[in-house]
Write an enzyme that holds these catalytic residues in place. Structure first.
Site, mmCIF file in Angstrom:
data_model
loop_
_atom_site.group_PDB
_atom_site.id
_atom_site.type_symbol
_atom_site.label_atom_id
_atom_site.label_comp_id
_atom_site.label_asym_id
_atom_site.label_seq_id
_atom_site.Cartn_x
_atom_site.Cartn_y
_atom_site.Cartn_z
ATOM 1 N NE ARG A 85 -3.456 2.390 2.641
ATOM 2 C CZ ARG A 85 -3.276 3.252 3.641
ATOM 3 N NH1 ARG A 85 -2.493 2.955 4.657
ATOM 4 N NH2 ARG A 85 -3.894 4.410 3.654
ATOM 5 C CG HIS A 129 -0.776 9.053 3.413
ATOM 6 N ND1 HIS A 129 -0.940 7.713 3.679
ATOM 7 C CD2 HIS A 129 -0.388 9.596 4.580
ATOM 8 C CE1 HIS A 129 -0.639 7.468 4.948
ATOM 9 N NE2 HIS A 129 -0.299 8.595 5.523
ATOM 10 C CD GLU A 174 -4.465 7.591 9.695
ATOM 11 O OE1 GLU A 174 -4.018 8.663 10.146
ATOM 12 O OE2 GLU A 174 -4.070 6.478 10.051
ATOM 13 C CG ASN A 296 -4.905 3.433 8.481
ATOM 14 O OD1 ASN A 296 -5.070 2.464 7.753
ATOM 15 N ND2 ASN A 296 -4.443 4.585 8.048
ATOM 16 C CE1 TYR A 298 0.350 2.911 13.435
ATOM 17 C CE2 TYR A 298 -1.587 4.036 12.607
ATOM 18 C CZ TYR A 298 -0.331 3.486 12.387
ATOM 19 O OH TYR A 298 0.215 3.500 11.140
ATOM 20 C CD GLU A 371 -1.304 4.099 7.955
ATOM 21 O OE1 GLU A 371 -1.037 4.565 9.084
ATOM 22 O OE2 GLU A 371 -1.500 4.814 6.960
HETATM 23 C C1 FCB Z 1 -0.854 7.288 10.639
HETATM 24 C C2 FCB Z 1 -0.449 7.839 9.295
HETATM 25 C C3 FCB Z 1 0.905 7.368 8.830
HETATM 26 C C4 FCB Z 1 1.902 7.310 9.963
HETATM 27 C C5 FCB Z 1 1.329 6.548 11.126
HETATM 28 C C6 FCB Z 1 2.281 6.398 12.273
HETATM 29 O O1 FCB Z 1 -1.787 8.135 11.231
HETATM 30 O O2 FCB Z 1 -1.400 7.493 8.322
HETATM 31 O O3 FCB Z 1 1.329 8.204 7.786
HETATM 32 O O4 FCB Z 1 2.273 8.572 10.316
HETATM 33 O O5 FCB Z 1 0.159 7.163 11.573
#
Ligand code: FCB
Length: 469
Positions: A85, A129, A174, A296, A298, A371
């Site tokens: 990607r 992006h 995002e 995405n 985290y 992500e």
């Molecule tokens: C996300 C972004 C990516 C990177 C990660 C850590 O929010 O899409 O570009 O910065 O975080």
């Protein structure tokens, strides 16, 4: 049987055809900002503005992927990836933000796609992006409705040129970050602190998504959101309200628009602005049918309604305001979990939670984790990087993916963020997310232990696939 084989056979065995990927984005890796006719983006301007990026870092060279893409694709092939990607730099394609198309820009991505296909890696292309052409920012940026129409034209041009090469298209990466970090907190380009315009920007990013889906009429297209699990600190009414607000702004504002064709009433009611920027037909456009949802993930937020606390989950590297328009009073509290080098709490349970929630609360749609990954302070030790924490992070989150699949979630792939260390926005080169280490001076690439491990998991899984898949 090795431990890794056991793991794969028991815990980390995924369905045949599962996309095994890694992700990057144009501005973070390409460099070559003044080559082959590329125009200026808001990130070029932002990085050159003193005080905006830690240590004054910029991405004029970044990790030189523009020149080293062949080497980078060879690394992907060595890892055994089945999907990659990446994003297209809009100012490479339209240096002035509209009108004239720069053929040399398109040629680069065609060469990249060719190289990927030669190595049997599916190109997953993201159109945006965050690197808006500066010319469009000069006309108002995302708060200006016209930007959404310019985006649809750009999308159609890229689609026309690359439709035979790309496996899956996605629109805006995002939109939450592009709108609220770009126009409310000012932590990201263009660095404006205009909360009401951030809301307008968010709507126009959603609109850009819908218009571009219509304009491309692509074989396979998805939208991309960054979702967080959100927990109230206590069961008090105040904390429950805080969680509702943050979940609303971060998750539901985008999911409901894209997948249900409406904004959540409670979120609109929290906003300090009349939604007069929503024009008839917009919500239907934003609700354009999709083939896949790119998620995405985290971390998890723990929030409280008690004012006076931290305005975001982790410290920003530069002076910035709150991104939480209309809910600035909400505090982000320590949930008591281990954190990454970004200060982001590690919680793979949050990934199971959001995936099962989307599957439960929205019309059926296949998903991928587009992500997921972590920054840690890596140490180069005799040519190796023993990044056990990153490996553990990925392993735990792959376990979460498996759990979600077992619970019936139609999850079709996983993309590690990131393939390589790169320019981490306001943090410059200060945070390393790669499974491949990059020496920012020499541009040398070295597979970290997490990359070797990921590669083994992929190999074990792909061993069970029909050879013609
Ligand atoms: C996300 C972004 C990516 C990177 C990660 C850590 O929010 O899409 O570009 O910065 O975080």
């Amino acid at each position: 049987m090795t431990t890794q084989e056991e793991q794969t056979r028991s815990g980390l065995r995924f369905p045949a055809g599962f996309a095994w990927g890694a992700a990057t984005s144009a501005y973070q890796i390409e460099g070559a900002v003044a080559e082959d006719g590329r125009g200026t983006s808001i990130w070029d301007t932002f990085t050159k503005t003193p005080g905006k990026v830690l240590n004054g870092h910029h991405a004029d060279v970044a990790i030189d992927h523009y020149h080293r893409y062949r080497e980078d694709v060879a690394i992907m092939a060595e890892l055994g990836l089945s999907a990659y990607r990446f994003s297209v730099s809009w100012p490479r394609i339209q240096p002035d933000g509209s009108g004239r198309i720069n053929q040399k820009g398109l040629d680069f991505y065609r060469r990249l796609c060719d190289e990927l296909r030669e190595h049997a890696i599916d190109p997953w292309l993201t159109l945006y992006h965050w690197d808006l052409p500066q010319a469009l920012e000069d006309e108002g940026g995302w708060p200006n409705r016209d930007t959404a129409y310019r985006f649809a034209e750009y999308a159609a041009a890229v689609h026309d040129a690359l439709q035979d090469y790309v496996h899956t298209w996605s629109t805006v990466n995002e939109p939450w970050c592009a709108a609220f970090l770009g126009y409310a907190s000012g932590e990201h380009a263009p660095g404006r602190r205009e909360p009401e315009n951030a809301i307008r920007g968010a709507h126009h990013l959603n609109l850009a998504h819908g218009l571009s889906v219509q304009a491309m009429n692509a074989r396979r297209v998805g939208g991309c959101v960054n979702l967080y699990a959100v927990t109230p600190e206590t069961d008090s009414e105040r904390d429950l309200d805080a969680a509702r607000r943050i979940d609303g702004l971060q998750n539901r504002f985008f999911l409901d628009a894209m997948l249900l064709g409406r904004y959540p009433e409670d979120v609109l009611a929290d906003l300090p602005v009349e939604p007069d920027f929503i024009q008839p037909g917009d919500m239907k456009t934003i609700n354009a049918p999709l083939d896949v949802l790119l998620v995405n993930y985290y971390s998890r937020f723990t929030v409280s309604g008690a004012p006076g606390g931290k305005q975001s989950a982790a410290a920003a590297p530069t002076d910035s305001g709150s991104p939480w328009v209309g809910s600035e009073h909400v505090s982000f509290v320590n949930g008591g979990r281990p954190v990454t080098a970004m200060g982001w709490e590690i919680d793979e349970g949050g990934l199971v939670e959001i995936l099962t929630r989307v599957a439960r609360d929205y019309p059926p749609i296949p998903m991928v984790v587009s992500e997921n990954g972590a920054a840690f302070d890596d140490v180069l030790d005799d040519g190796r990087v023993h990044d056990r924490e990153r490996q553990a992070y990925v392993e735990a989150h792959l376990g979460a993916c498996k759990e979600a699949i077992d619970a019936g979630v139609p999850l079709e792939g996983y993309f590690a963020w990131s393939l390589m260390d790169n320019f981490e926005w306001a943090w410059g080169y200060g945070k390393r997310f790669g499974i491949v280490r990059v020496d920012f001076e020499t541009q040398e690439r070295v597979l970290k232990d997490s990359a070797h491990w990921y590669s083994e998991i992929i190999r074990q899984n792909r061993r069970h696939e029909p050879t013609d898949s």
